[in-house]
Scaffold this motif. Structure first.
Motif, PDB file in Angstrom:
ATOM      1  N   GLN A   1     -63.051 -24.778  57.215  1.00  0.00           N
ATOM      2  CA  GLN A   1     -61.695 -24.315  57.571  1.00  0.00           C
ATOM      3  C   GLN A   1     -60.944 -25.416  58.319  1.00  0.00           C
ATOM      4  O   GLN A   1     -59.775 -25.670  58.058  1.00  0.00           O
ATOM      5  N   HIS A   2     -61.631 -26.087  59.274  1.00  0.00           N
ATOM      6  CA  HIS A   2     -61.003 -27.185  60.031  1.00  0.00           C
ATOM      7  C   HIS A   2     -60.565 -28.305  59.090  1.00  0.00           C
ATOM      8  O   HIS A   2     -59.473 -28.849  59.217  1.00  0.00           O
ATOM      9  N   THR A   3     -61.446 -28.657  58.164  1.00  0.00           N
ATOM     10  CA  THR A   3     -61.146 -29.748  57.238  1.00  0.00           C
ATOM     11  C   THR A   3     -59.917 -29.403  56.393  1.00  0.00           C
ATOM     12  O   THR A   3     -59.020 -30.235  56.214  1.00  0.00           O
ATOM     13  N   LEU A   4     -59.885 -28.170  55.911  1.00  0.00           N
ATOM     14  CA  LEU A   4     -58.765 -27.761  55.061  1.00  0.00           C
ATOM     15  C   LEU A   4     -57.466 -27.733  55.864  1.00  0.00           C
ATOM     16  O   LEU A   4     -56.427 -28.240  55.416  1.00  0.00           O
ATOM     17  N   GLU A   5     -57.535 -27.197  57.078  1.00  0.00           N
ATOM     18  CA  GLU A   5     -56.342 -27.113  57.932  1.00  0.00           C
ATOM     19  C   GLU A   5     -55.814 -28.495  58.270  1.00  0.00           C
ATOM     20  O   GLU A   5     -54.629 -28.776  58.120  1.00  0.00           O
ATOM     21  N   ALA A   6     -56.720 -29.362  58.746  1.00  0.00           N
ATOM     22  CA  ALA A   6     -56.312 -30.691  59.197  1.00  0.00           C
ATOM     23  C   ALA A   6     -55.726 -31.519  58.059  1.00  0.00           C
ATOM     24  O   ALA A   6     -54.910 -32.418  58.283  1.00  0.00           O
ATOM     25  N   SER A   7     -56.149 -31.218  56.833  1.00  0.00           N
ATOM     26  CA  SER A   7     -55.644 -32.001  55.708  1.00  0.00           C
ATOM     27  C   SER A   7     -54.528 -31.252  54.980  1.00  0.00           C
ATOM     28  O   SER A   7     -54.120 -31.645  53.890  1.00  0.00           O
ATOM     29  N   ASP A   8     -54.049 -30.179  55.622  1.00  0.00           N
ATOM     30  CA  ASP A   8     -52.966 -29.374  55.068  1.00  0.00           C
ATOM     31  C   ASP A   8     -53.285 -28.930  53.636  1.00  0.00           C
ATOM     32  O   ASP A   8     -52.441 -28.971  52.744  1.00  0.00           O
ATOM     33  N   SER A   9     -54.546 -28.537  53.425  1.00  0.00           N
ATOM     34  CA  SER A   9     -54.950 -28.060  52.094  1.00  0.00           C
ATOM     35  C   SER A   9     -55.083 -26.547  52.140  1.00  0.00           C
ATOM     36  O   SER A   9     -55.531 -25.989  53.134  1.00  0.00           O
ATOM     37  N   ARG A  10     -54.687 -25.920  51.054  1.00  0.00           N
ATOM     38  CA  ARG A  10     -54.849 -24.460  50.948  1.00  0.00           C
ATOM     39  C   ARG A  10     -55.583 -24.143  49.668  1.00  0.00           C
ATOM     40  O   ARG A  10     -55.289 -24.739  48.634  1.00  0.00           O
ATOM     41  N   LEU A  11     -56.495 -23.210  49.765  1.00  0.00           N
ATOM     42  CA  LEU A  11     -57.195 -22.805  48.555  1.00  0.00           C
ATOM     43  C   LEU A  11     -56.391 -21.720  47.846  1.00  0.00           C
ATOM     44  O   LEU A  11     -55.828 -20.843  48.488  1.00  0.00           O
ATOM     45  N   THR A  12     -56.367 -21.807  46.530  1.00  0.00           N
ATOM     46  CA  THR A  12     -55.603 -20.843  45.732  1.00  0.00           C
ATOM     47  C   THR A  12     -56.453 -19.651  45.314  1.00  0.00           C
ATOM     48  O   THR A  12     -56.048 -18.854  44.489  1.00  0.00           O
ATOM     49  N   PHE A  13     -57.677 -19.592  45.867  1.00  0.00           N
ATOM     50  CA  PHE A  13     -58.606 -18.524  45.461  1.00  0.00           C
ATOM     51  C   PHE A  13     -59.361 -18.039  46.695  1.00  0.00           C
ATOM     52  O   PHE A  13     -59.511 -18.781  47.663  1.00  0.00           O
ATOM     53  N   PRO A  14     -59.854 -16.784  46.657  1.00  0.00           N
ATOM     54  CA  PRO A  14     -60.635 -16.282  47.789  1.00  0.00           C
ATOM     55  C   PRO A  14     -61.999 -16.959  47.868  1.00  0.00           C
ATOM     56  O   PRO A  14     -62.659 -17.148  46.831  1.00  0.00           O
ATOM     57  N   LEU A  15     -62.372 -17.324  49.076  1.00  0.00           N
ATOM     58  CA  LEU A  15     -63.680 -17.944  49.302  1.00  0.00           C
ATOM     59  C   LEU A  15     -64.508 -16.984  50.147  1.00  0.00           C
ATOM     60  O   LEU A  15     -64.137 -16.671  51.273  1.00  0.00           O
ATOM     61  N   ASN A  16     -65.595 -16.491  49.573  1.00  0.00           N
ATOM     62  CA  ASN A  16     -66.465 -15.564  50.319  1.00  0.00           C
ATOM     63  C   ASN A  16     -67.643 -16.349  50.859  1.00  0.00           C
ATOM     64  O   ASN A  16     -68.362 -16.979  50.083  1.00  0.00           O
ATOM     65  N   PHE A  17     -67.794 -16.300  52.169  1.00  0.00           N
ATOM     66  CA  PHE A  17     -68.864 -17.088  52.765  1.00  0.00           C
ATOM     67  C   PHE A  17     -70.082 -16.222  53.085  1.00  0.00           C
ATOM     68  O   PHE A  17     -69.961 -15.158  53.678  1.00  0.00           O
ATOM     69  N   VAL A  18     -71.255 -16.691  52.676  1.00  0.00           N
ATOM     70  CA  VAL A  18     -72.514 -16.008  52.998  1.00  0.00           C
ATOM     71  C   VAL A  18     -73.365 -16.977  53.815  1.00  0.00           C
ATOM     72  O   VAL A  18     -73.726 -18.050  53.334  1.00  0.00           O
ATOM     73  N   ALA A  19     -73.640 -16.613  55.071  1.00  0.00           N
ATOM     74  CA  ALA A  19     -74.399 -17.508  55.946  1.00  0.00           C
ATOM     75  C   ALA A  19     -75.897 -17.377  55.683  1.00  0.00           C
ATOM     76  O   ALA A  19     -76.413 -16.273  55.513  1.00  0.00           O
ATOM     77  N   THR A  20     -76.582 -18.505  55.620  1.00  0.00           N
ATOM     78  CA  THR A  20     -78.047 -18.478  55.516  1.00  0.00           C
ATOM     79  C   THR A  20     -78.624 -18.540  56.926  1.00  0.00           C
ATOM     80  O   THR A  20     -77.943 -18.946  57.872  1.00  0.00           O
ATOM     81  N   GLN A  21     -79.878 -18.146  57.042  1.00  0.00           N
ATOM     82  CA  GLN A  21     -80.595 -18.332  58.306  1.00  0.00           C
ATOM     83  C   GLN A  21     -81.921 -18.971  57.944  1.00  0.00           C
ATOM     84  O   GLN A  21     -82.407 -18.793  56.821  1.00  0.00           O
ATOM     85  N   ASP A  22     -82.476 -19.741  58.879  1.00  0.00           N
ATOM     86  CA  ASP A  22     -83.691 -20.472  58.508  1.00  0.00           C
ATOM     87  C   ASP A  22     -84.932 -19.918  59.205  1.00  0.00           C
ATOM     88  O   ASP A  22     -85.850 -20.654  59.519  1.00  0.00           O
ATOM     89  N   LYS A  23     -84.935 -18.596  59.421  1.00  0.00           N
ATOM     90  CA  LYS A  23     -86.104 -17.980  60.080  1.00  0.00           C
ATOM     91  C   LYS A  23     -87.065 -17.369  59.060  1.00  0.00           C
ATOM     92  O   LYS A  23     -88.275 -17.473  59.197  1.00  0.00           O
TER      93      LYS A  23
END
Ligand SMILES: [Zn+2]
Length: 305
Positions: free
Chosen positions: A102-124
């Motif tokens: 999100q920071h990278t996209l914001e700082a570079s004034d980029s917007r995604l034209t599609f929904p991005l669903n994030f699924v977090a992994t865990q390493d346990k």
């Protein structure tokens, strides 16, 4: 006929690109589902070069946040937008990846034209990260310097085919077919049991692909990945650099071969090679000393499961 289950190798280099190798990335087709596994720098170029459609990718999975496994991601996502993507995309990876992106996209004034669903992994412990019609993807913890997971891709559909003639003659209703294909017996209203074997024929076996990303050798994985059709395993160093492998939480080619042997996998694919090696044959020979059915991952190579 078996459904397509094929892997295309896009990047096999560890840490830095070399003249002939790009950092880690793979394109996987499992029937109608398209996955990108890791997204090192240069992934977009490889997709173009090998004529693989980036917009077909529905899910991107990132094993860990070392740059050689995900520095290609912002570029790929913004290209998808520039080409007008509207289809949602699922991104699977370590929790910090979400805000980082999100920071990278914001700082570079980029917007995604599609929904991005994030699924977090865990390493346990192993966890199902995706499940769909006829498939499942599970993440599993690896042993690296930062949180890192591998991914297991499995088909989960029925392994039996209906014996349609018997189903007809034994008057099994169509509504019962799905359960019968999953191995259940059929019980008539009058209580008569028709055993599954009378209604089915052997079909295609479900296939499994294990992506073992950066890790120190992890013998306990052998049980979890037992018998997979294909195991990709990192083999960063030759065995004379074992000490360096241990320090950096990587695996040697001998150790990768041992893992395939212990897990009794069908085939082993080696990758994530240190830039120090131009000739990879010696790594292959070392792995084959433990597990003869080993191959080198080569960029552009397609592997059918
Ligand atoms: Zn790493």
């Amino acid at each position: 006929m078996q459904k397509p289950f094929e892997l295309t190798i896009l990047g096999t280099s560890s840490a830095t690109p070399t003249r002939h190798r790009f950092p880690s990335s793979q394109y996987l087709r499992m029937d109608g589902e398209y996955f990108l596994i890791d997204c090192g720098e240069g992934t977009q170029m490889r997709l173009v070069q090998y004529n693989l459609r980036m917009q077909k990718i529905k899910t991107i999975l990132i094993s860990h946040l070392h740059g050689d496994h995900f520095f290609g991601l912002p570029g790929l996502l913004t290209s998808m937008s520039l080409f007008g993507r509207t289809e949602p995309l699922t991104l699977v990876g370590p929790a910090p990846l979400d805000s980082l992106l999100q920071h990278t996209l914001e700082a570079s004034d980029s917007r995604l034209t599609f929904p991005l669903n994030f699924v977090a992994t865990q390493d346990k412990e192993p966890a199902t990260v995706l499940e769909g019609e006829g498939f499942r993807v599970t993440s599993f913890p690896l042993s690296h310097r930062i949180a890192c997971t591998g991914f297991l891709f499995e088909e989960t559909g029925p392994e039996l085919r209906l014996n349609v003639d018997s189903c007809h003659s034994l008057q099994v209703p169509v509504e019962a077919y799905a359960a019968v294909k999953m191995g259940e017996d059929y019980t008539r209203l009058d209580g008569t049991l028709i055993p599954n074997a009378a209604l089915t024929l052997p079909g295609n076996k479900n296939r499994r692909y294990a992506y073992v990303s950066d890790t120190a050798q992890l013998p306990e994985l052998a049980k979890f990945l037992h018998g997979v059709d294909l195991m990709y395993h990192e083999a960063t160093f030759m065995h004379d650099r074992l000490e360096r492998a241990i320090q950096t939480y990587h695996t040697t080619s001998i150790q990768a071969g041992e893992m395939a042997k212990w897990a009794e996998v069908k085939r082993l694919l080696l990758g994530h090679f240190s830039a120090r090696y131009t000739d990879l044959q010696p790594l292959l020979e070392e792995a084959r000393s433990q597990f003869p059915d080993a191959e080198l991952a080569v960029e552009g190579m397609e592997v059918q499961l």
